[in-house]
Design an enzyme around this catalytic site. Structure first.
Site, PDB file in Angstrom:
ATOM      1  CE  LYS A 110      -4.260  -1.925   0.908  1.00  0.00           C
ATOM      2  NZ  LYS A 110      -4.322  -3.062   1.818  1.00  0.00           N
ATOM      3  CE  LYS A 189      -5.518 -11.825  -3.903  1.00  0.00           C
ATOM      4  NZ  LYS A 189      -5.647 -10.846  -2.904  1.00  0.00           N
ATOM      5  CE  LYS A 192     -12.579  -5.597  -1.180  1.00  0.00           C
ATOM      6  NZ  LYS A 192     -12.399  -7.011  -0.840  1.00  0.00           N
TER       7      LYS A 192
HETATM    8  P1  ADP Z   1      -9.531  -8.480  -2.136  1.00  0.00           P
HETATM    9  O1  ADP Z   1      -8.138  -8.875  -2.556  1.00  0.00           O
HETATM   10  O2  ADP Z   1     -10.475  -8.528  -3.288  1.00  0.00           O
HETATM   11  O3  ADP Z   1      -9.553  -7.147  -1.424  1.00  0.00           O
HETATM   12  P2  ADP Z   1      -9.845  -9.594   0.477  1.00  0.00           P
HETATM   13  O4  ADP Z   1      -8.455  -9.175   0.802  1.00  0.00           O
HETATM   14  O5  ADP Z   1     -10.980  -8.869   1.124  1.00  0.00           O
HETATM   15  O6  ADP Z   1     -10.032  -9.573  -1.109  1.00  0.00           O
HETATM   16  O7  ADP Z   1      -9.966 -11.150   0.767  1.00  0.00           O
HETATM   17  C1  ADP Z   1     -10.971 -11.807   1.517  1.00  0.00           C
HETATM   18  C2  ADP Z   1     -10.669 -13.280   1.595  1.00  0.00           C
HETATM   19  O8  ADP Z   1     -10.695 -13.873   0.299  1.00  0.00           O
HETATM   20  C3  ADP Z   1      -9.267 -13.596   2.153  1.00  0.00           C
HETATM   21  O9  ADP Z   1      -9.304 -14.775   2.897  1.00  0.00           O
HETATM   22  C4  ADP Z   1      -8.437 -13.759   0.922  1.00  0.00           C
HETATM   23  O10 ADP Z   1      -7.300 -14.519   1.117  1.00  0.00           O
HETATM   24  C5  ADP Z   1      -9.430 -14.421  -0.024  1.00  0.00           C
HETATM   25  N1  ADP Z   1      -9.121 -14.059  -1.399  1.00  0.00           N
HETATM   26  C6  ADP Z   1      -9.198 -12.837  -1.949  1.00  0.00           C
HETATM   27  N2  ADP Z   1      -8.841 -12.843  -3.243  1.00  0.00           N
HETATM   28  C7  ADP Z   1      -8.505 -14.127  -3.503  1.00  0.00           C
HETATM   29  C8  ADP Z   1      -8.039 -14.790  -4.680  1.00  0.00           C
HETATM   30  N3  ADP Z   1      -7.853 -14.140  -5.818  1.00  0.00           N
HETATM   31  N4  ADP Z   1      -7.798 -16.114  -4.601  1.00  0.00           N
HETATM   32  C9  ADP Z   1      -7.991 -16.786  -3.440  1.00  0.00           C
HETATM   33  N5  ADP Z   1      -8.430 -16.227  -2.312  1.00  0.00           N
HETATM   34  C10 ADP Z   1      -8.690 -14.909  -2.329  1.00  0.00           C
END
Ligand code: ADP
Ligand code: TRP
Length: 321
Positions: A110, A189, A192
């Site tokens: 970040k 990956k 969002k």
């Molecule tokens: P984002 O990356 O979209 O902000 P979060 O960090 O809120 O998502 O992730 C919420 C949960 O979903 C966590 O346990 C995270 O490891 C899992 N997660 C998020 N994106 C992925 C992905 N592309 N593949 C597998 N797990 C994911």
């Protein structure tokens, strides 16, 4: 065994969230003591509009319930409804070296993106440690990106236990080996923050558009293709069994495969896969009060589980006088 994980209500939930975290969590409800919660305090590190945070919290709960989380089997609540978590965060702050937090990948990422970090962002992993340790968690199912946060949690627990005596269970991360990282439409990956997501409950037209955006290579139709290098293949595989994956891989290698056909098939499979959940969601969305009541009841149960640990922590640290 006590299993716990949380999700941030900071945007629409996508299939990366589903396969990486929500699905393994829901599967646990039949075989473990499951703690599942919406981490609205964590989301404050990125969401600053009150209405977005509050509606996002309710929507994340709606999604989880629609996808099959059963509040009779699991303890399901909103993080801020158990205020002890912030008390424990403060206490844990005092055994957490700043260096440990400065080394966090998500913090460093970040900062590299140019975000001026506030203290909430730095201390994010301590709040997460409090989430996990407050409930004496054994196992935490998360995506691979959260592995370091779990290591930080363990470090904090070990330091606390060393200073104040055995208090916390040391939790283990559980990375779903079958789907370590769901790729996004651009091949990175799915996240969002990269604008490359496919939302679980995307409307039909938007879903078609998102799927159309999945980046594929320029191999001519007639030529053989490598499924293992194709993010369209990786995505559709999420909705296939082993035999179906092998059959599609053979079609890739044979040549003559059109990516547009695979995209159509992905649309159909994904729609079918989430059909039941979508129907449940249409019912539940009309009744936010029921969702609030479920969450409130869940928070009571969670708090009840948290109180003995908190009492012990207060005693060990001398906060109780
Ligand atoms: P984002 O990356 O979209 O902000 P979060 O960090 O809120 O998502 O992730 C919420 C949960 O979903 C966590 O346990 C995270 O490891 C899992 N997660 C998020 N994106 C992925 C992905 N592309 N593949 C597998 N797990 C994911
Ligand atoms: N940091 C996690 C994420 O972004 C969310 C989270 C907060 C969490 N507290 C937790 C996950 C406790 C597991 C356990 O995905």
């Amino acid at each position: 065994m006590r299993v716990l994980s949380g999700i941030q209500p900071s945007g629409e939930l996508h299939i990366g969230n589903y396969f990486g975290m929500m699905k393994p969590m829901i599967e646990y409800q039949d075989r473990s003591e499951l703690f599942c919660f919406i981490v609205n305090y964590h989301a404050m590190t990125s969401v600053t509009e009150a209405e977005r945070l509050s509606s996002g919290t309710l929507r994340a709960a709606l999604d989880f319930l629609s996808l099959g989380l059963d509040p009779e089997k699991a303890i399901f609540w909103v993080q801020s409804d158990v205020p002890e978590v912030t008390e424990l965060t403060w206490i844990l702050n005092n055994v957490t070296p700043v260096g440990l937090l400065l080394r966090s990948h998500s913090y460093k990422d970040k900062v590299e993106q140019g975000i001026a970090p506030n203290h909430g962002l730095l201390t994010y992993p301590v709040l997460m440690a409090a989430d996990i340790l407050l409930y004496q968690t054994d196992r935490v199912p998360v995506g691979k990106d959260q592995q370091q946060h779990l290591e930080i949690t363990r470090d904090i627990a070990i330091r606390f236990n060393n200073i104040y005596g055995e208090t916390f269970v040391l939790p283990e991360a559980e990375i779903n080996q079958k789907v370590p990282t769901v790729v996004g439409t651009d091949g990175r990956k799915m996240s969002k923050s990269y604008d490359n997501t496919i939302e679980i409950f995307c409307e039909e037209k938007a879903l078609r558009q998102k799927i159309a955006r999945i980046v594929t290579d320029a191999t001519p139709v007639a030529d053989p293709k490598d499924p293992d290098k194709c993010n369209l293949y990786a995505t559709i595989s999420l909705f296939m069994n082993e035999q179906e994956k092998a059959d599609l891989a053979a079609r890739y290698r044979r040549g003559g495969l059109k990516y547009s056909d695979v995209k159509k098939e992905l649309f159909e499979r994904m729609t079918e896969y989430f059909k039941e959940a979508r129907n449940r969601r249409m019912e539940l969305v009309r009744d936010p009060e029921t969702i609030r009541a479920i969450l409130r009841k869940g928070a009571e149960k969670a708090r009840h589980k948290a109180l003995p640990t908190m009492e012990l922590v207060r005693k060990r640290t001398g906060i109780n006088y």
